[in-house]
Design an enzyme around this catalytic site. Structure first.
Site, PDB file in Angstrom:
ATOM      1  N   ARG A  67       0.810  -1.220   0.000  1.00 26.17           N
ATOM      2  CA  ARG A  67       0.000   0.000   0.000  1.00 26.17           C
ATOM      3  C   ARG A  67       0.846   1.274   0.000  1.00 26.17           C
ATOM      4  NH1 ARG A  67      -3.035  -0.133   4.611  1.00 26.17           N
ATOM      5  NH2 ARG A  67      -1.697   1.422   5.535  1.00 26.17           N
ATOM      6  N   LYS A  86      -4.889  10.978 -18.988  1.00 28.35           N
ATOM      7  CA  LYS A  86      -5.010  11.715 -20.235  1.00 28.35           C
ATOM      8  C   LYS A  86      -3.733  11.551 -21.074  1.00 28.35           C
ATOM      9  CE  LYS A  86      -8.934  12.662 -18.384  1.00 28.35           C
ATOM     10  NZ  LYS A  86      -9.222  13.877 -17.612  1.00 28.35           N
ATOM     11  N   ASP A  98      -2.922  22.327 -11.944  1.00 27.46           N
ATOM     12  CA  ASP A  98      -3.386  21.178 -12.723  1.00 27.46           C
ATOM     13  C   ASP A  98      -2.902  21.409 -14.150  1.00 27.46           C
ATOM     14  OD1 ASP A  98      -4.726  19.319 -14.289  1.00 27.46           O
ATOM     15  OD2 ASP A  98      -6.611  19.458 -13.187  1.00 27.46           O
ATOM     16  N   TYR A 105     -11.633  21.596 -14.167  1.00 27.51           N
ATOM     17  CA  TYR A 105     -12.205  20.269 -14.326  1.00 27.51           C
ATOM     18  C   TYR A 105     -13.442  20.165 -13.447  1.00 27.51           C
ATOM     19  CZ  TYR A 105     -12.625  15.228 -14.412  1.00 27.51           C
ATOM     20  OH  TYR A 105     -13.111  13.960 -14.551  1.00 27.51           O
TER      21      TYR A 105
END
Ligand SMILES: *Cc1c(COP(=O)(O)O)cnc(C)c1O
Length: 384
Positions: free
Chosen positions: A52, A203, A178, A105
């Site tokens: 993890r 993306k 971003d 976004y």
């Protein structure tokens, strides 16, 4: 690694040039183990404890991205772009003030308005491309984070990263950017003064519409970055090894894809500007775009793969045009090798700054003549 200064393009093409020590394979294996043998003295001399917090394949992909973004403090990969973005906000404390881009976004804006406020964050949305508005919105000592998306989805407004960093830092805040739609090929926000850069690696970084992933990169290995690392470790947001491998494979071709996609987006923007059924083209590469001068300064080698068009005839004509594409795929998302078209207003819903007559275009690597011909026939069908 060699002491020679190989370019980012060369290093990315070889995913940092790592050779598998066992087989001498030029593509390292995917490390899938979730657990690791402890030494006789109970230590972990291999450096890994559990799956993890950490994974070798994920680390290898992180090293490629950290190199591309010139991120001194490194990169962290997450299970999605949203997981990466929200980790930044979750590293803040209740009562902290945040200033964020109005045009961003949509799912993140919605999360900020609903979830983040429940966690006690106080958020103001401003046009971060308007530096005076940004300067007026930050509260010295109270504002801990400025979040700017540039170019911002789906209007492709441009925020001046260096100027925004100065405003944020003067108020005692961090600047996070971003940079999904710029990619490190065109913009490296950390070099311009940003503290954190975020990517929806789903993306263009991956580029093949077959991985959901997110990334954060940091300039300084400071307390805030350590808070973000703690959030990822505790909440289990790490990207899995198979996705990390696919992402790394995608990043090997990032430069060639991105260059082709941006060049095609520019050609489409120019040709569509002259199209009788297009009212307006939104693309930072066009001189008439309000953010063009700043984009020309802070973007290198192109203006990105994303553009939008406002269609003559309004919403009905836009929706009808999208219904008639043949080569373009009518789908959400962006940055893949296949070109996508989407009517955004119907997705974003109330409160979106997206005009109803807008179609968002993600430019892939197909033949540019074919892409234009498809849009031309779809626009005409939308008007028939
Ligand atoms: C897609 C996207 C995100 C969210 O990424 P996911 O991987 O879908 O969670 C964030 N910002 C921008 C600009 C995006 O395009």
């Amino acid at each position: 690694m060699s002491s020679k200064n190989w370019s980012p393009r060369s290093l990315a093409a070889q995913a940092m040039g790592k050779i598998d020590p066992t087989t001498k394979g030029v593509v390292p294996p995917i490390h899938i183990s979730t657990t690791y043998i402890r030494d006789e003295d109970n230590g972990y001399s291999g450096g890994f404890v559990y799956g993890r917090p950490d994974n070798e394949t994920t680390r290898e992909a992180e090293s490629v991205l950290a190199m591309l973004e010139q991120a001194k403090a490194g990169a962290l990969l997450f299970g999605s772009g949203m997981a990466a973005a929200t980790a930044v906000f979750q590293a803040l404390s209740p009562g902290d003030h945040v200033v964020a881009s109005k045009v961003m976004y949509w799912a993140l804006r919605s999360w900020l308005l609903t979830e983040a406020t429940r966690w006690g964050l106080v958020i103001d949305f401003v046009e971060t491309d308007d530096l005076a508005a940004l300067a007026a919105a930050v509260k010295p000592g109270k504002t801990k984070l400025v979040w700017a998306e540039t170019p911002s989805n789906p209007l492709w407004t441009i925020t001046d990263i260096a100027a925004a960093a100065e405003i944020a830092h003067k108020a005692g805040a961090k600047l996070a950017v971003d940079s999904t739609c710029a990619s490190p090929v065109h913009t490296r926000p950390l070099q311009l003064g940003a503290d954190i850069v975020m990517h929806a690696a789903t993306k263009v970084l991956n580029g093949h519409s077959d991985v959901v992933a997110g990334a954060l990169c940091a300039r300084e290995d400071d307390e805030f970055w350590n808070r973000i690392k703690t959030v990822r470790k505790g909440q289990g947001g790490i990207l899995g090894p198979f996705e990390a491998y696919l992402l790394m494979r995608g990043m090997r071709t990032l430069h060639v894809r991105q260059e082709r996609q941006s060049a095609s987006a520019m050609t489409l923007a120019q040709k569509l500007s002259a199209h009788p059924l297009v009212a307006r083209v939104l693309y930072p590469g066009l001189p008439q775009h309000p953010g063009h001068d700043i984009a020309a300064r802070q973007m290198e080698g192109g203006f990105g793969y994303m553009l939008s068009v406002q269609v003559v005839g309004g919403e009905a004509a836009a929706v009808k045009a999208a219904a008639h594409v043949e080569l373009y795929k009518r789908a959400t998302s962006l940055g893949g090798v296949e070109s996508l078209i989407e009517h955004r207003a119907s997705i974003e819903g109330a409160g979106s700054p997206c005009p109803p007559d807008l179609l968002r275009l993600s430019t892939g690597i197909e033949d540019i003549e074919d892409l234009y011909a498809d849009l031309d026939q779809a626009l005409k069908a939308g008007h028939a």
